[in-house]
Each structure stands twice: as structure tokens, then as C-alpha cells.
Design a protein around this motif. Sequence first.
Motif, PDB file in Angstrom:
ATOM      1  N   LEU A   1       0.724  -1.020   0.015  1.00 48.09           N
ATOM      2  CA  LEU A   1      -0.047  -0.060  -0.217  1.00 48.09           C
ATOM      3  C   LEU A   1       0.633   1.344  -0.127  1.00 48.09           C
ATOM      4  CD1 LEU A   1      -2.779  -0.967   2.142  1.00 48.09           C
ATOM      5  CD2 LEU A   1      -3.054  -0.597  -0.075  1.00 48.09           C
ATOM      6  N   GLN A   2       1.910   1.276   0.796  1.00 49.78           N
ATOM      7  CA  GLN A   2       2.985   2.344   0.839  1.00 49.78           C
ATOM      8  C   GLN A   2       3.395   2.560  -0.811  1.00 49.78           C
ATOM      9  OE1 GLN A   2       5.706   2.288   3.762  1.00 49.78           O
ATOM     10  NE2 GLN A   2       6.360   4.192   3.492  1.00 49.78           N
ATOM     11  N   ILE A   3       3.766   1.695  -1.253  1.00 47.87           N
ATOM     12  CA  ILE A   3       4.236   1.789  -2.772  1.00 47.87           C
ATOM     13  C   ILE A   3       3.312   2.262  -3.474  1.00 47.87           C
ATOM     14  CG2 ILE A   3       5.244   0.028  -5.006  1.00 47.87           C
ATOM     15  CD1 ILE A   3       6.440  -1.555  -2.834  1.00 47.87           C
ATOM     16  N   VAL A   4       2.065   1.670  -3.777  1.00 45.08           N
ATOM     17  CA  VAL A   4       1.006   2.251  -4.247  1.00 45.08           C
ATOM     18  C   VAL A   4       0.879   3.805  -4.034  1.00 45.08           C
ATOM     19  CG1 VAL A   4      -1.384   2.165  -4.915  1.00 45.08           C
ATOM     20  CG2 VAL A   4       0.044   0.088  -4.634  1.00 45.08           C
ATOM     21  N   HIS A   5       0.887   4.290  -2.618  1.00 44.43           N
ATOM     22  CA  HIS A   5       0.717   5.648  -2.310  1.00 44.43           C
ATOM     23  C   HIS A   5       1.644   6.477  -2.737  1.00 44.43           C
ATOM     24  CE1 HIS A   5      -0.835   8.915   0.089  1.00 44.43           C
ATOM     25  NE2 HIS A   5       0.421   9.097   0.478  1.00 44.43           N
ATOM     26  N   ILE A   6       2.923   6.106  -2.720  1.00 44.33           N
ATOM     27  CA  ILE A   6       4.125   6.903  -3.074  1.00 44.33           C
ATOM     28  C   ILE A   6       4.262   7.011  -4.566  1.00 44.33           C
ATOM     29  CG2 ILE A   6       6.027   5.276  -3.223  1.00 44.33           C
ATOM     30  CD1 ILE A   6       7.680   6.816  -1.683  1.00 44.33           C
ATOM     31  N   ALA A   7       3.908   6.189  -5.296  1.00 42.82           N
ATOM     32  CA  ALA A   7       3.921   6.366  -6.816  1.00 42.82           C
ATOM     33  C   ALA A   7       2.746   7.121  -7.453  1.00 42.82           C
ATOM     34  CB  ALA A   7       3.703   5.086  -7.235  1.00 42.82           C
ATOM     35  N   GLN A   8       1.909   7.592  -6.637  1.00 40.07           N
ATOM     36  CA  GLN A   8       0.694   8.489  -7.207  1.00 40.07           C
ATOM     37  C   GLN A   8       1.502   9.831  -7.582  1.00 40.07           C
ATOM     38  OE1 GLN A   8      -2.416   7.206  -7.577  1.00 40.07           O
ATOM     39  NE2 GLN A   8      -1.540   5.408  -6.902  1.00 40.07           N
ATOM     40  N   PRO A   9       0.748  10.179  -8.811  1.00 30.77           N
ATOM     41  CA  PRO A   9       1.484  11.292  -9.260  1.00 30.77           C
ATOM     42  C   PRO A   9       1.369  12.826  -8.409  1.00 30.77           C
ATOM     43  CG  PRO A   9       0.120  10.286 -11.030  1.00 30.77           C
ATOM     44  CD  PRO A   9      -0.040   9.620  -9.742  1.00 30.77           C
TER      45      PRO A   9
ATOM     46  N   SER B   1      15.512   1.262  -2.116  1.00 34.22           N
ATOM     47  CA  SER B   1      16.477   2.208  -2.285  1.00 34.22           C
ATOM     48  C   SER B   1      16.505   3.618  -1.526  1.00 34.22           C
ATOM     49  CB  SER B   1      16.083   2.785  -3.887  1.00 34.22           C
ATOM     50  OG  SER B   1      16.218   1.707  -4.718  1.00 34.22           O
ATOM     51  N   MET B   2      15.401   4.094  -0.947  1.00 35.30           N
ATOM     52  CA  MET B   2      15.450   5.311  -0.368  1.00 35.30           C
ATOM     53  C   MET B   2      16.166   5.135   1.220  1.00 35.30           C
ATOM     54  SD  MET B   2      14.081   8.052  -1.727  1.00 35.30           S
ATOM     55  CE  MET B   2      13.304   8.869  -0.244  1.00 35.30           C
ATOM     56  N   GLU B   3      15.810   3.917   1.567  1.00 34.33           N
ATOM     57  CA  GLU B   3      16.451   3.233   2.819  1.00 34.33           C
ATOM     58  C   GLU B   3      17.937   3.390   2.763  1.00 34.33           C
ATOM     59  OE1 GLU B   3      16.312   2.602   6.862  1.00 34.33           O
ATOM     60  OE2 GLU B   3      14.779   3.119   5.778  1.00 34.33           O
ATOM     61  N   VAL B   4      18.344   2.647   1.923  1.00 43.13           N
ATOM     62  CA  VAL B   4      19.753   2.515   1.514  1.00 43.13           C
ATOM     63  C   VAL B   4      20.540   3.798   1.186  1.00 43.13           C
ATOM     64  CG1 VAL B   4      21.652   1.265   0.026  1.00 43.13           C
ATOM     65  CG2 VAL B   4      19.446   0.081   0.604  1.00 43.13           C
ATOM     66  N   PHE B   5      19.957   4.646   0.510  1.00 46.42           N
ATOM     67  CA  PHE B   5      20.554   6.020   0.143  1.00 46.42           C
ATOM     68  C   PHE B   5      20.546   6.915   1.316  1.00 46.42           C
ATOM     69  CE2 PHE B   5      20.824   4.503  -4.019  1.00 46.42           C
ATOM     70  CZ  PHE B   5      21.341   5.359  -4.988  1.00 46.42           C
ATOM     71  N   SER B   6      19.444   6.776   2.199  1.00 45.69           N
ATOM     72  CA  SER B   6      19.369   7.569   3.189  1.00 45.69           C
ATOM     73  C   SER B   6      20.476   7.289   4.304  1.00 45.69           C
ATOM     74  CB  SER B   6      18.078   7.608   3.920  1.00 45.69           C
ATOM     75  OG  SER B   6      17.166   8.176   3.327  1.00 45.69           O
TER      76      SER B   6
ATOM     77  N   ASN C   1       9.063   1.402  -9.048  1.00 47.04           N
ATOM     78  CA  ASN C   1       8.061   1.901  -7.636  1.00 47.04           C
ATOM     79  C   ASN C   1       8.337   0.560  -6.780  1.00 47.04           C
ATOM     80  OD1 ASN C   1       6.928  -0.392  -9.484  1.00 47.04           O
ATOM     81  ND2 ASN C   1       4.911   0.760  -9.475  1.00 47.04           N
ATOM     82  N   TYR C   2       8.252  -0.643  -7.007  1.00 48.28           N
ATOM     83  CA  TYR C   2       8.692  -1.735  -6.153  1.00 48.28           C
ATOM     84  C   TYR C   2      10.009  -1.628  -5.516  1.00 48.28           C
ATOM     85  CZ  TYR C   2      11.359  -3.946  -9.915  1.00 48.28           C
ATOM     86  OH  TYR C   2      12.416  -3.874 -11.037  1.00 48.28           O
ATOM     87  N   HIS C   3      10.897  -0.954  -5.891  1.00 54.46           N
ATOM     88  CA  HIS C   3      12.275  -0.810  -5.485  1.00 54.46           C
ATOM     89  C   HIS C   3      12.461   0.596  -4.613  1.00 54.46           C
ATOM     90  CE1 HIS C   3      16.614  -0.266  -6.359  1.00 54.46           C
ATOM     91  NE2 HIS C   3      16.607  -1.310  -5.617  1.00 54.46           N
TER      92      HIS C   3
ATOM     93  N   GLU D   1      11.091  -8.177  -2.712  1.00 57.00           N
ATOM     94  CA  GLU D   1      11.557  -6.824  -2.415  1.00 57.00           C
ATOM     95  C   GLU D   1      11.033  -6.684  -0.805  1.00 57.00           C
ATOM     96  OE1 GLU D   1      12.973  -4.244  -3.426  1.00 57.00           O
ATOM     97  OE2 GLU D   1      13.936  -5.183  -5.031  1.00 57.00           O
ATOM     98  N   TYR D   2      10.184  -7.167  -0.357  1.00 61.89           N
ATOM     99  CA  TYR D   2       9.548  -6.865   0.890  1.00 61.89           C
ATOM    100  C   TYR D   2      10.638  -7.560   1.971  1.00 61.89           C
ATOM    101  CZ  TYR D   2       6.956  -7.214   5.327  1.00 61.89           C
ATOM    102  OH  TYR D   2       6.353  -7.263   6.635  1.00 61.89           O
ATOM    103  N   MET D   3      10.946  -8.793   1.614  1.00 60.87           N
ATOM    104  CA  MET D   3      11.893  -9.578   2.491  1.00 60.87           C
ATOM    105  C   MET D   3      13.124  -8.880   2.671  1.00 60.87           C
ATOM    106  SD  MET D   3      10.170 -12.039   3.758  1.00 60.87           S
ATOM    107  CE  MET D   3      11.777 -13.130   4.315  1.00 60.87           C
ATOM    108  N   LYS D   4      13.700  -8.363   1.378  1.00 58.29           N
ATOM    109  CA  LYS D   4      14.877  -7.405   1.448  1.00 58.29           C
ATOM    110  C   LYS D   4      14.847  -6.170   2.337  1.00 58.29           C
ATOM    111  CE  LYS D   4      16.455  -9.005  -3.095  1.00 58.29           C
ATOM    112  NZ  LYS D   4      16.486  -8.688  -4.499  1.00 58.29           N
ATOM    113  N   TYR D   5      13.535  -5.425   1.960  1.00 54.63           N
ATOM    114  CA  TYR D   5      13.272  -4.610   2.791  1.00 54.63           C
ATOM    115  C   TYR D   5      13.329  -4.601   4.158  1.00 54.63           C
ATOM    116  CZ  TYR D   5      10.841  -0.093   4.131  1.00 54.63           C
ATOM    117  OH  TYR D   5      10.338   1.017   5.009  1.00 54.63           O
ATOM    118  N   LEU D   6      12.415  -5.801   4.618  1.00 58.27           N
ATOM    119  CA  LEU D   6      12.279  -6.294   6.131  1.00 58.27           C
ATOM    120  C   LEU D   6      13.812  -6.491   6.631  1.00 58.27           C
ATOM    121  CD1 LEU D   6      10.123  -6.665   7.994  1.00 58.27           C
ATOM    122  CD2 LEU D   6      10.055  -8.861   7.459  1.00 58.27           C
TER     123      LEU D   6
END
Length: 198
Positions: free
Chosen positions: A31-39, A147-152, A141-143, A188-193
Amino acid sequence: MKIFAVIFRSILLVTFFISLAWTVGFVAYVLQIVHIAQPEQIDNQPTDAIVVLTGGTNRLDTGFQLLSDNYAERLFISGAGHGVTKTDLVKQLKMPPADVQKLLSRVDIGYQADNTYGNAEETARWMQLHQYTSLRLVTANYHILRSMEVFSREMPDVEIIPQPILPEQVKLSEWWKYPGTAKLLISEYMKYLALRLS
């Protein structure tokens, strides 16, 4: 026997709650991925740099279009294959070659990265070289969340604005109907987790 029954029930209960927590977390992640990808969620403010992570459709086109629209001073393409030149990139883009040629002096290519962590490391070096303090991160979007977490973590003092791309083959709106999309999101979720828990 009673002890074994108690242990068995305890294991089942723990397994149930772990599974429930994982499922709730996964749904929230999607849901967060879907939300953040909205224009309307994408921040259109200019940044010092645009950073494109290679490996997906429409990422380069988006990066060059953003550069053409002056969303940043320079574009950095991270994780390009060895030997890939700016001329090679021109051939891959949908933008007219003449328009691309005008932008190439503002484009740099990184060859050292072969994963998201490598992308962050070589981007950090490039950002430091140019003394930039903000970037727009272009990836699928799925990445984007990982990516944001790693870059931050790699660049805690740099402002990072997400620019998620919507790959045609990733069906986020009805991901449960598409095994390929479901498998990709779970991976992707497992990697993010794992990243968040590290």
C-alpha cells in the motif's frame, strides 16, 4: 505427553502471530508503494542532481526528461554496464537524438555498482565530488522504498526525493492476480524487512 502438547500449541501460536505480523507488514508495504507512486505524491521541487538506477524500463527516459525540464543541474546514471557510453545511451532513449545531445554535457555515468548498496556508495562519492546536497532518485516503484532507505543511510545529510517509475509488467493494483508481480513484491519486501531490522 502434556508437555509436548503445550510445546506444540505454543509453537503453533507463535507461528500464527509471526505469519500474521508478516502478512500485515507486507500489505502495508504494498500500500505504501502504491501511495508513493501516485502522481500527486511526487514532490516537483528542483534538486541539485537526478540519479537514475539502471536495470529497469523507462528509468533512463524519465531521468533525461527530468533533466531536460531542468529539475536538476546534472544527471548521474548509476550501475551502467562496463563499456556503455553516452552514445550508447542515446540509442536507448525515446527522446529525439538532437535533444539528447544537448543534455549529454550534464550527464555522468557510474560503472562500479552492481546492486542497490553499490548504487548508494558510488552516488555518494559523486555527490561529494560535486558538493551536492539534494537528489531526485529514479527507480522502479517496487524498488523505491528499499532504495530510499539504503541511500538515506549512505547519505544522511542529503535530501532525497523519490521519483518512482511504474513498469508496465508490474501490476500493483491487482498484484495478487499476477504470480510474477507477487513474487517480485515478496522478494523486495523480504529485502526491505531485512534492511530495516539490521
